[in-house]
Design a protein around this motif. Structure first.
Motif, short mmCIF file in Angstrom:
data_model
loop_
_atom_site.label_atom_id
_atom_site.label_comp_id
_atom_site.label_asym_id
_atom_site.label_seq_id
_atom_site.Cartn_x
_atom_site.Cartn_y
_atom_site.Cartn_z
N PRO A 152 7.57 30.44 -15.58
CA PRO A 152 8.76 29.63 -15.32
C PRO A 152 8.41 28.15 -15.31
O PRO A 152 7.29 27.78 -14.97
N VAL A 153 9.37 27.32 -15.71
CA VAL A 153 9.17 25.87 -15.69
C VAL A 153 9.71 25.34 -14.36
O VAL A 153 10.90 25.42 -14.10
N LEU A 154 8.82 24.80 -13.54
CA LEU A 154 9.22 24.32 -12.22
C LEU A 154 9.66 22.87 -12.29
O LEU A 154 9.54 22.21 -13.34
N ARG A 155 10.14 22.35 -11.16
CA ARG A 155 10.47 20.93 -11.09
C ARG A 155 9.22 20.08 -10.91
O ARG A 155 9.25 18.87 -11.12
N SER A 156 8.15 20.72 -10.50
CA SER A 156 7.02 19.98 -9.94
C SER A 156 5.88 19.70 -10.91
O SER A 156 4.86 19.15 -10.52
N GLY A 157 6.05 20.06 -12.18
CA GLY A 157 4.90 19.97 -13.09
C GLY A 157 4.80 18.72 -13.92
O GLY A 157 3.88 18.59 -14.74
N ALA A 158 5.70 17.76 -13.75
CA ALA A 158 5.65 16.55 -14.58
C ALA A 158 4.44 15.70 -14.22
O ALA A 158 4.06 15.61 -13.05
N ARG A 159 3.83 15.08 -15.24
CA ARG A 159 2.66 14.22 -15.02
C ARG A 159 2.95 12.84 -15.62
O ARG A 159 3.70 12.74 -16.60
N HIS A 173 15.17 14.26 -8.31
CA HIS A 173 14.62 15.45 -7.65
C HIS A 173 13.35 15.92 -8.38
O HIS A 173 12.35 16.27 -7.76
N LEU A 174 13.42 15.94 -9.70
CA LEU A 174 12.26 16.35 -10.51
C LEU A 174 11.07 15.42 -10.23
O LEU A 174 9.94 15.88 -10.01
N ALA A 175 11.35 14.11 -10.22
CA ALA A 175 10.27 13.14 -9.99
C ALA A 175 9.70 13.29 -8.58
O ALA A 175 8.48 13.24 -8.39
N ASP A 176 10.59 13.49 -7.59
CA ASP A 176 10.12 13.70 -6.21
C ASP A 176 9.20 14.91 -6.14
O ASP A 176 8.14 14.87 -5.50
N SER A 177 9.63 16.02 -6.75
CA SER A 177 8.84 17.26 -6.70
C SER A 177 7.51 17.09 -7.42
O SER A 177 6.51 17.69 -7.03
N SER A 178 7.51 16.32 -8.50
CA SER A 178 6.31 16.19 -9.32
C SER A 178 5.39 15.07 -8.82
O SER A 178 4.23 15.01 -9.22
N GLY A 179 5.93 14.17 -7.98
CA GLY A 179 5.12 13.04 -7.54
C GLY A 179 4.89 12.02 -8.64
O GLY A 179 3.78 11.51 -8.79
N VAL A 180 5.94 11.76 -9.41
CA VAL A 180 5.85 10.73 -10.46
C VAL A 180 7.02 9.77 -10.32
O VAL A 180 8.00 10.06 -9.63
N GLY A 181 6.92 8.62 -10.97
CA GLY A 181 8.06 7.74 -11.16
C GLY A 181 8.64 7.98 -12.54
O GLY A 181 8.16 8.86 -13.27
N PHE A 182 9.69 7.25 -12.88
CA PHE A 182 10.19 7.38 -14.25
C PHE A 182 10.80 6.07 -14.73
O PHE A 182 11.33 5.28 -13.95
N ALA A 183 10.69 5.87 -16.03
CA ALA A 183 11.32 4.74 -16.70
C ALA A 183 12.23 5.32 -17.78
O ALA A 183 11.76 5.82 -18.80
N LEU A 184 13.54 5.30 -17.48
CA LEU A 184 14.51 5.76 -18.48
C LEU A 184 14.75 4.61 -19.44
O LEU A 184 14.96 3.47 -19.02
N GLU A 185 14.72 4.93 -20.72
CA GLU A 185 14.91 3.87 -21.71
C GLU A 185 16.35 3.84 -22.22
O GLU A 185 16.92 2.78 -22.46
N SER A 186 16.93 5.03 -22.37
CA SER A 186 18.29 5.11 -22.90
C SER A 186 18.84 6.46 -22.46
O SER A 186 18.10 7.31 -21.96
N VAL A 187 20.12 6.67 -22.66
CA VAL A 187 20.71 7.96 -22.34
C VAL A 187 21.78 8.26 -23.39
O VAL A 187 22.56 7.38 -23.75
N PRO A 188 21.78 9.48 -23.92
CA PRO A 188 22.82 9.81 -24.90
C PRO A 188 24.15 10.05 -24.18
O PRO A 188 24.21 10.84 -23.23
#
Lengths: 301, 301
Positions: free
Chosen positions: B139-146, B217-232
């Motif tokens: 399964p793909v969890l919320r917590s696996g982002a690097r 929520h995904l970033a919190d679970s994974s312990g990462v930040g994020f930079a969104l560039e655009s959104v469709p």
């Protein structure tokens, strides 16, 4: 006021941690090991103002009862519970910690960890508990009773109905304490359900709506009639409580007459023989007299 | 008025019959085969007046949406659904057939039979859907982002929010029909979720509360930040709808940058790369600007 995610994060701290290889609360879905045997699935909803008056029932007890109602469905299959999903809708100001403390107490007591669920707003408190379970052998259905089978109940009935009456009348005496407890902290008869299965039960149901109503469901599913001879009445309750009162969560089951149940029930309260299944579907009698059609709790739509 | 058991019996006729060896609705618990792989469990509640105004949303659509919200949780694990338990609390006079027709339509459409549940009274309509599922692999969890993973979404966002606005304003034009449909008849992205898993997704969540909230929520679970560039942005919706509007049920997932996703998404809409995960937990930006803390839907307690 608190936000949903902060409230959930706090509630998650009340839950046990996931074992290695499983993922419990906090992801989109829980990931658990599937049982080697069949999967049992049951769900029940408890609604404030319908199932309980939160002016008379502590919200902890409301949470406890919601879990037990569903565990009792697993007991009635002769099964054992595995996991619970608990969803709550509640208005602002609801003491969610107290509600979940009752939920978690029942989940811990009956070895059925809460692995997920949902939390939402709503005008009254609504707790829905979905439970997975399994069975080490064949599940006991409602539909297997045969004419000639004896009917058994796992203990005296009517305690919860008498307890509710005591609570409503403000009776806080020592004498009614066990009855009030029967209403507020019922127990699912998981060991009794497994014992009945091992003893060769042909059909089983839990007493959630009242003995006559629930035995009626069993008889309908099995295509049999029944002749109830007697009913064990909880001390302090009436015979009407025992026949019509719901939420006792005793089990009623059928087994071929002459089946010896003692060995399966060693260490448990011996079940009581209360009657016999008949081949006349229309026969529904207690002590030789026909039973009026509606005797149990039903929601109306 | 109709009694609960008569109503249930009528509703059961809307459900498919149990296959041999299984027992679906009508017993204390459903008996189904356990999957060979892991068991996924998810539950969601939809409350009239909170999740939908039944003056604006047909009760069939309310039932459909309740099922889809939970199926979307299974999609977000890269899994496939197996069974649903549907519990309904509703006041007298509720069109239960219409409600269940929406529920059953979604269950049939996404191959997730309703195998049980409960029906009770209540002051407003509350539908709780608990779903089992499994996954052919991990399964793909919320917590696996690097940090360094790219962030993808499975399609344009904001349609459901724009559709709700159209419905509220009484706009029944041809032009807003797809938006209104996105709000009233959302679809769980089960094929897309499985494709993301096969493409090596490291983390995934569905967009139910809004992209920024759910990616948070995904970033919190994974312990990462994020930079969104655009959104469709869905045609007819605004960028604010796409960033903050919930109930689109698109999936947002992360995968190592450079992962080629085309093959896994053959026959599906190609996912859109919208940004990157960073190693600064505090970094939450869109087009280089910090994102205000609360942007999504939250219940309040």
């Amino acid at each position: 006021l608190t936000g949903e995610f902060q409230a959930l994060a706090r509630l998650f701290t009340m839950l046990p941690p996931s074992p290695v290889g499983e993922v419990w609360a906090g992801d989109d879905a829980a990931v658990v090991a599937a049982p080697p045997g069949p999967l049992l699935l049951a769900a029940d909803t408890a609604v404030e103002g319908v199932h309980a008056d939160l002016g008379l029932t502590a919200i902890e007890d409301f949470g406890w009862k919601a879990v037990v109602a569903t565990l009792s469905d697993i007991a009635a299959m002769g099964g054992r519970p595995l996991q619970a999903l608990v969803t709550v809708a509640a208005p602002p100001g609801t003491d969610l910690e107290a509600l979940y403390s009752g939920v978690v107490a029942a989940a811990v007591r009956y070895d059925c960890p809460v692995v997920g669920g949902d939390l939402a707003g709503g005008p009254v408190v609504v707790v829905t508990v979905a439970v997975t379970g399994t069975v080490d052998g064949e599940p006991v259905l409602r539909s297997g009773a045969r004419a000639g089978d004896a009917i058994w109940v796992t203990g005296p009935l009517g305690g919860a109905a008498a307890g509710l009456r005591a609570i409503r009348s403000g009776d806080a005496s020592e004498e009614t304490a066990p009855l009030r407890r029967a209403h507020l902290r019922p127990q699912p008869e998981l060991r009794e359900g497994a014992a009945a299965r091992l003893a060769g039960a042909t059909a089983m149901i839990d007493v959630s709506d009242g003995l006559l109503a629930d035995l009626g469901h069993l008889a309908d599913s099995s295509g049999v009639g029944f002749a109830l001879e007697s009913v064990p009445v909880e001390a302090g309750a009436t015979e009407a409580d025992a026949l019509g009162g719901g939420e006792d969560y005793r089990l009623v089951f059928t087994a071929p007459d002459g089946n010896r149940l003692e060995q399966a029930f060693v260490g448990l309260r011996p079940p009581r023989r209360v009657g016999v299944c008949t081949n006349d579907l229309a026969e529904r009698t207690f002590a030789g007299r026909p039973i009026p059609p509606i005797q149990g709790w039903e929601h109306r739509f």
